[in-house]
Design an enzyme around this catalytic site. Structure first.
Site, PDB file in Angstrom:
ATOM      1  N   PHE A 225     -80.861  71.143  -1.076  1.00 37.43           N
ATOM      2  CA  PHE A 225     -81.886  70.859  -0.045  1.00 37.43           C
ATOM      3  C   PHE A 225     -83.124  71.714  -0.373  1.00 37.43           C
ATOM      4  O   PHE A 225     -83.611  72.490   0.439  1.00 37.43           O
ATOM      5  CB  PHE A 225     -81.384  71.168   1.374  1.00 37.43           C
ATOM      6  CG  PHE A 225     -80.096  70.495   1.752  1.00 37.43           C
ATOM      7  CD1 PHE A 225     -80.097  69.180   2.210  1.00 37.43           C
ATOM      8  CD2 PHE A 225     -78.877  71.155   1.654  1.00 37.43           C
ATOM      9  CE1 PHE A 225     -78.903  68.547   2.576  1.00 37.43           C
ATOM     10  CE2 PHE A 225     -77.692  70.543   2.011  1.00 37.43           C
ATOM     11  CZ  PHE A 225     -77.697  69.239   2.473  1.00 37.43           C
ATOM     12  N   ASP A 247     -82.497  67.645  -4.166  1.00 35.40           N
ATOM     13  CA  ASP A 247     -83.073  67.130  -2.917  1.00 35.40           C
ATOM     14  C   ASP A 247     -83.117  65.607  -2.999  1.00 35.40           C
ATOM     15  O   ASP A 247     -83.188  65.034  -4.082  1.00 35.40           O
ATOM     16  CB  ASP A 247     -84.493  67.686  -2.704  1.00 35.40           C
ATOM     17  CG  ASP A 247     -84.924  67.632  -1.238  1.00 35.40           C
ATOM     18  OD1 ASP A 247     -84.894  68.682  -0.566  1.00 35.40           O
ATOM     19  OD2 ASP A 247     -85.305  66.536  -0.765  1.00 35.40           O
ATOM     20  N   ASP A 297     -79.734  74.803   2.422  1.00 35.39           N
ATOM     21  CA  ASP A 297     -80.726  74.873   3.503  1.00 35.39           C
ATOM     22  C   ASP A 297     -81.010  73.463   4.024  1.00 35.39           C
ATOM     23  O   ASP A 297     -82.105  72.925   3.844  1.00 35.39           O
ATOM     24  CB  ASP A 297     -82.007  75.537   2.990  1.00 35.39           C
ATOM     25  CG  ASP A 297     -83.032  75.734   4.093  1.00 35.39           C
ATOM     26  OD1 ASP A 297     -82.643  75.739   5.277  1.00 35.39           O
ATOM     27  OD2 ASP A 297     -84.234  75.876   3.780  1.00 35.39           O
ATOM     28  N   CYS A 337     -80.668  75.173  10.732  1.00 32.23           N
ATOM     29  CA  CYS A 337     -81.868  75.248  11.570  1.00 32.23           C
ATOM     30  C   CYS A 337     -81.683  74.422  12.848  1.00 32.23           C
ATOM     31  O   CYS A 337     -82.648  74.080  13.513  1.00 32.23           O
ATOM     32  CB  CYS A 337     -83.105  74.810  10.797  1.00 32.23           C
ATOM     33  SG  CYS A 337     -83.031  73.112  10.219  1.00 32.23           S
TER      34      CYS A 337
HETATM   35  N1  SAH Z   1     -85.303  75.317   1.487  1.00 37.07           N
HETATM   36  C1  SAH Z   1     -86.540  74.570   1.606  1.00 37.07           C
HETATM   37  C2  SAH Z   1     -86.601  73.726   2.852  1.00 37.07           C
HETATM   38  C3  SAH Z   1     -85.508  72.685   2.982  1.00 37.07           C
HETATM   39  S1  SAH Z   1     -85.858  71.437   4.161  1.00 37.07           S
HETATM   40  C4  SAH Z   1     -87.718  75.534   1.507  1.00 37.07           C
HETATM   41  O1  SAH Z   1     -87.512  76.764   1.549  1.00 37.07           O
HETATM   42  O2  SAH Z   1     -88.846  75.070   1.375  1.00 37.07           O
HETATM   43  C5  SAH Z   1     -84.543  70.318   3.959  1.00 37.07           C
HETATM   44  C6  SAH Z   1     -84.628  69.402   2.736  1.00 37.07           C
HETATM   45  O3  SAH Z   1     -83.432  68.635   2.676  1.00 37.07           O
HETATM   46  C7  SAH Z   1     -85.773  68.399   2.741  1.00 37.07           C
HETATM   47  O4  SAH Z   1     -86.534  68.579   1.584  1.00 37.07           O
HETATM   48  C8  SAH Z   1     -85.079  67.003   2.703  1.00 37.07           C
HETATM   49  O5  SAH Z   1     -85.753  66.093   1.844  1.00 37.07           O
HETATM   50  C9  SAH Z   1     -83.738  67.348   2.134  1.00 37.07           C
HETATM   51  N2  SAH Z   1     -82.607  66.481   2.497  1.00 37.07           N
HETATM   52  C10 SAH Z   1     -82.268  66.018   3.717  1.00 37.07           C
HETATM   53  N3  SAH Z   1     -81.092  65.362   3.671  1.00 37.07           N
HETATM   54  C11 SAH Z   1     -80.673  65.406   2.380  1.00 37.07           C
HETATM   55  C12 SAH Z   1     -79.511  64.923   1.695  1.00 37.07           C
HETATM   56  N4  SAH Z   1     -78.528  64.282   2.344  1.00 37.07           N
HETATM   57  N5  SAH Z   1     -79.417  65.156   0.386  1.00 37.07           N
HETATM   58  C13 SAH Z   1     -80.395  65.813  -0.281  1.00 37.07           C
HETATM   59  N6  SAH Z   1     -81.492  66.315   0.316  1.00 37.07           N
HETATM   60  C14 SAH Z   1     -81.633  66.104   1.626  1.00 37.07           C
END
Ligand code: SAH
Length: 393
Positions: A225, A247, A297, A337
């Site tokens: 993520f 991601d 995350d 979160c």
């Molecule tokens: N750690 C990052 C923020 C993560 S936000 C930072 O510090 O900037 C959560 C992310 O999860 C988003 O980019 C979203 O596109 C991704 N996401 C959501 N569901 C997902 C899934 N099932 N598989 C992969 N990525 C996913």
């Protein structure tokens, strides 16, 4: 005359303890016909004055209180002072920070208002009818206080819960046409203020990125993520041997690619994979792939009480899989979160995941949202981001 809402006798305790939210079930009577966003007096059933609040007949949270002094009027000066105080608290925290949260809604006594700063530009969200009603005034005051090059409004699903239409666009000046470069703890990041997630960047993780970075030295890291790869930049700067950003968002990974190049890391030290984390972790488990440190995350899985169980299963699933993918002695930095998943519940979920994975897990650090997202003690709901650093034996 100011409209007023009267509370049921046994329902005024949270408000007396300065909790800002008033649900419809606590209200016995509404005097006048306050419109959405209008300021009302909150009174006990016997008429005693308790607080001033913004009213919204379309929201589950019928009123949000933010003033506990009867002699204080909610006028232009009041609003200016609240904004100035919020900004002064951030100035005291991290002088000169280029990217930071300036206003965190209820925690700053400004319900529903989010303001993030990215260099010369501000990104704002107006999440309640009250914040919406005072948008023009807020923009005027922010200009007077900070003289920003632009103020951009971003939409959020929470507006729908408040009965507000989608809203986005420039509120002042000329927003940058291209992603903007910000510096965070000496690292550089491209931020898309107009179409990135949230307000463009996850400022709530700033402190945790700085804490986790050094743990990544000499390690093979999976940043699951990843969004635009912010944790990966800190990891590589601290000497990680290799980092994978994982991601589902193509746009996020395109910026991750640009961010890793911008910070000068050789492309043989990183890889970006566009895939679903739930599926990809299973593929790696079946293939026997291993890592030294995994960051999880995910987005907010628990969006309402109705899907809390499902969210709990989601957290357990990714954490169980990640524990299986770690080499003995590996580290798992795992976050949630979801405000509805409190720290106790999150720890219980991880306990279950470790049992199922058959691994001993030890907490070696706790993570919280960055200090520019403060938690007003009378409003514990402001605490939403929590994380643990686990040593996996
Ligand atoms: N750690 C990052 C923020 C993560 S936000 C930072 O510090 O900037 C959560 C992310 O999860 C988003 O980019 C979203 O596109 C991704 N996401 C959501 N569901 C997902 C899934 N099932 N598989 C992969 N990525 C996913």
């Amino acid at each position: 005359m100011t409209s007023a809402i009267y509370l049921k006798p046994n329902k005024d305790k949270p408000l007396r303890q300065r909790h800002p939210w008033l649900f419809s079930g606590a209200i016995v009577r509404v005097e006048g016909a306050p419109a959405a966003g209008e300021i009302v007096d909150v009174r006990a059933k016997d008429g005693r004055w308790l607080a001033r609040a913004e009213y919204n007949p379309r929201s589950q949270i019928r009123a949000r209180a933010f003033c506990w002094d009867e002699t204080t009027l909610i006028d232009e000066d009041f609003w200016y002072e609240r904004l100035a105080a919020a900004i002064a608290r951030r100035d005291a925290l991290a002088p000169g920070a280029e990217a930071r949260r300036l206003v965190f809604a209820e925690s700053d006594g400004l319900p529903g208002l989010i303001v993030d700063q990215y260099g010369q530009h501000l990104v704002a969200q107006f999440l309640t009818a009250g914040a919406e009603a005072r948008k023009t005034m807020t923009v005027r005051h922010l200009r007077a206080l900070l003289d920003p090059a632009s103020i951009i409004e971003r939409d959020d699903p929470m507006r729908r819960k408040e009965g507000l239409p989608p809203a986005a666009g420039a509120l002042h000046g000329q927003p940058p046409a291209e992603p903007l470069i910000i510096t965070e703890n000496g690292h550089r990041f491209l931020v898309d203020l107009r179409s990135g997630q949230k307000t463009g960047f996850y400022l709530d993780q700033t402190a945790n990125r700085a804490t986790l970075g050094p743990h990544c030295a000499d390690k093979e890291v999976l940043n699951a993520f990843s969004y635009t790869g912010a944790f990966a930049v800190y990891a590589l700067a601290a000497g990680a041997t290799h980092v994978i950003n994982l991601d589902a968002s193509h746009d996020a990974l395109a910026l991750a690619d640009a961010n890793l190049r911008l910070n000068g890391f050789s492309p043989d030290r990183w890889q970006n994979i566009e895939a679903d984390v739930f599926k990809q972790l299973r593929i790696w488990r079946d293939a026997g792939r291993q890592f030294d440190l995994i960051i999880l995350d995910p987005p907010k899985f628990a969006t309402s009480r109705g899907n809390l169980q499902r969210a709990t299963r989601g957290y357990k699933d990714i954490n169980w899989l990640a524990m299986r993918l770690l080499r003995p002695g590996g580290l798992l930095a795992t976050f949630s979160c979801s405000g509805l998943v409190n720290a106790d519940l999150f720890q219980k979920i991880l306990f279950g995941a470790a049992l199922d994975a058959g691994r001993d897990a030890r907490i070696i650090a706790h993570f919280h949202q960055s200090p520019d997202h403060p938690i007003l003690l009378t409003f514990p709901e402001a605490a939403y981001l929590k994380g643990l650093l686990l040593h996996i034996a």
